[in-house]
Write an enzyme that holds these catalytic residues in place. Sequence first.
Site, short mmCIF file in Angstrom:
data_model
loop_
_atom_site.label_atom_id
_atom_site.label_comp_id
_atom_site.label_asym_id
_atom_site.label_seq_id
_atom_site.Cartn_x
_atom_site.Cartn_y
_atom_site.Cartn_z
N ASP A 224 31.74 35.86 131.10
CA ASP A 224 32.51 34.70 131.57
C ASP A 224 31.55 33.52 131.61
O ASP A 224 31.02 33.16 132.65
CB ASP A 224 33.08 34.99 132.95
CG ASP A 224 33.86 33.82 133.50
OD1 ASP A 224 34.11 32.86 132.75
OD2 ASP A 224 34.21 33.85 134.69
N SER B 110 29.95 29.63 130.73
CA SER B 110 30.25 28.22 130.52
C SER B 110 30.01 27.91 129.03
O SER B 110 29.60 28.76 128.26
CB SER B 110 29.41 27.36 131.45
OG SER B 110 28.12 27.91 131.64
N1 AAT Z 1 35.62 31.86 135.79
C1 AAT Z 1 35.69 30.66 135.03
C2 AAT Z 1 34.47 29.86 135.18
C3 AAT Z 1 33.47 29.84 134.28
S1 AAT Z 1 31.98 29.82 135.02
C4 AAT Z 1 30.75 30.15 133.91
C5 AAT Z 1 29.50 30.62 134.69
O1 AAT Z 1 28.51 31.03 133.76
C6 AAT Z 1 28.83 29.57 135.58
O2 AAT Z 1 28.87 30.02 136.91
C7 AAT Z 1 27.39 29.49 135.06
O3 AAT Z 1 26.45 29.29 136.07
C8 AAT Z 1 27.25 30.86 134.40
N2 AAT Z 1 26.20 30.94 133.38
C9 AAT Z 1 25.87 30.02 132.45
N3 AAT Z 1 24.84 30.45 131.70
C10 AAT Z 1 24.50 31.68 132.16
C11 AAT Z 1 23.52 32.64 131.78
N4 AAT Z 1 22.66 32.39 130.78
N5 AAT Z 1 23.48 33.81 132.46
C12 AAT Z 1 24.34 34.07 133.48
N6 AAT Z 1 25.30 33.20 133.87
C13 AAT Z 1 25.39 32.02 133.22
C14 AAT Z 1 33.69 29.74 132.80
C15 AAT Z 1 34.29 28.43 132.40
C16 AAT Z 1 34.66 28.26 130.94
C17 AAT Z 1 34.82 26.79 130.58
C18 AAT Z 1 35.44 26.56 129.25
N7 AAT Z 1 35.45 25.15 128.85
#
Ligand code: AAT
Length: 282
Positions: free
Chosen positions: A158, A160
């Site tokens: 999940d 970003s």
């Molecule tokens: N549940 C829907 C929300 C998200 S959150 C995406 C999460 O990924 C964030 O909390 C971010 O801190 C985390 N993240 C980013 N990079 C990493 C990484 N390398 N390792 C672990 N976690 C990470 C998704 C939204 C989608 C938006 C679409 N436009």
Amino acid sequence: VKDGWFYETCPMWPGMALSLEIKNILYDEKSLFQHIQVFETQNHGKMLALDGIIQLTQFDEFSYQEMLAHVPLFAHPNPETILVIGGGDGGILREAGRHTCVTTMDFCEIDDMVIQVSKQFLPDLACGFDDPRVNVFIGDGAAFVREKTGVYDVIIVDSSDPIGPGEVLFKQPFYECLKNALKPGGIIATQGESIFLHKDCVINLAKITRDLFDRQAYASFMVPTYPGGNIGICLGSLGPDLTRPARKIDPGIQEQLKYYSPEIHKAAFVLPYFARKMLEHL
Ligand code: AAT
């Protein structure tokens, strides 16, 4: 935010911006990794934004969390040990926890502050962390999975968008590690961006998974507050057919859901003609 409206602008979708009318700014701080904001919107409940990009609104978060969790979990005949990468809000854990066959949910998020902020402002998502099957690890998901071999039935990413800390989660080496971390017959599902707005990204993910996995598929569905109102899941499998549920859904669980059903599971893989062609001839 300008004149009481939040504008979501990003080079990944040039020339367009979703705007939401804001009632209040509840939280606005920079973490080690990103700018974290929580807004109270006029009509869409609370909204979490990271570096100015909408991660979720209470209005439609169910669509994304349910599809990203239940499509891979129901495609698997008996998921017991699972890993969730990203998703610091806890929404994927909340959904995955509905599967009684799941015994262990490892969870790796890079930014502890997203977890803390979600626990404070988004308890209906962060309730996912209350599940005793959850083990929280703080760190880069790519580094975490590199150390794992043959342990997970299902891995859900999940993430970003690929600008910022999520960038590594869209690259080939990460997918090799995901495959290596799976048990035989395992499944991965990753945030797959939009067939309308991110064609290169979708094609790239499809190529990577096609080359590594026995089966590959892409599901597309609606999330009104994501760019273009649409997002997808890129899936890879070491066995099971991804495009249909392998298990019956308990009627009690179905009643708790708003978007996922066995019908929409299958339907989500039926892509618009342009997208089908785009992913057919890779
Ligand atoms: N549940 C829907 C929300 C998200 S959150 C995406 C999460 O990924 C964030 O909390 C971010 O801190 C985390 N993240 C980013 N990079 C990493 C990484 N390398 N390792 C672990 N976690 C990470 C998704 C939204 C989608 C938006 C679409 N436009």
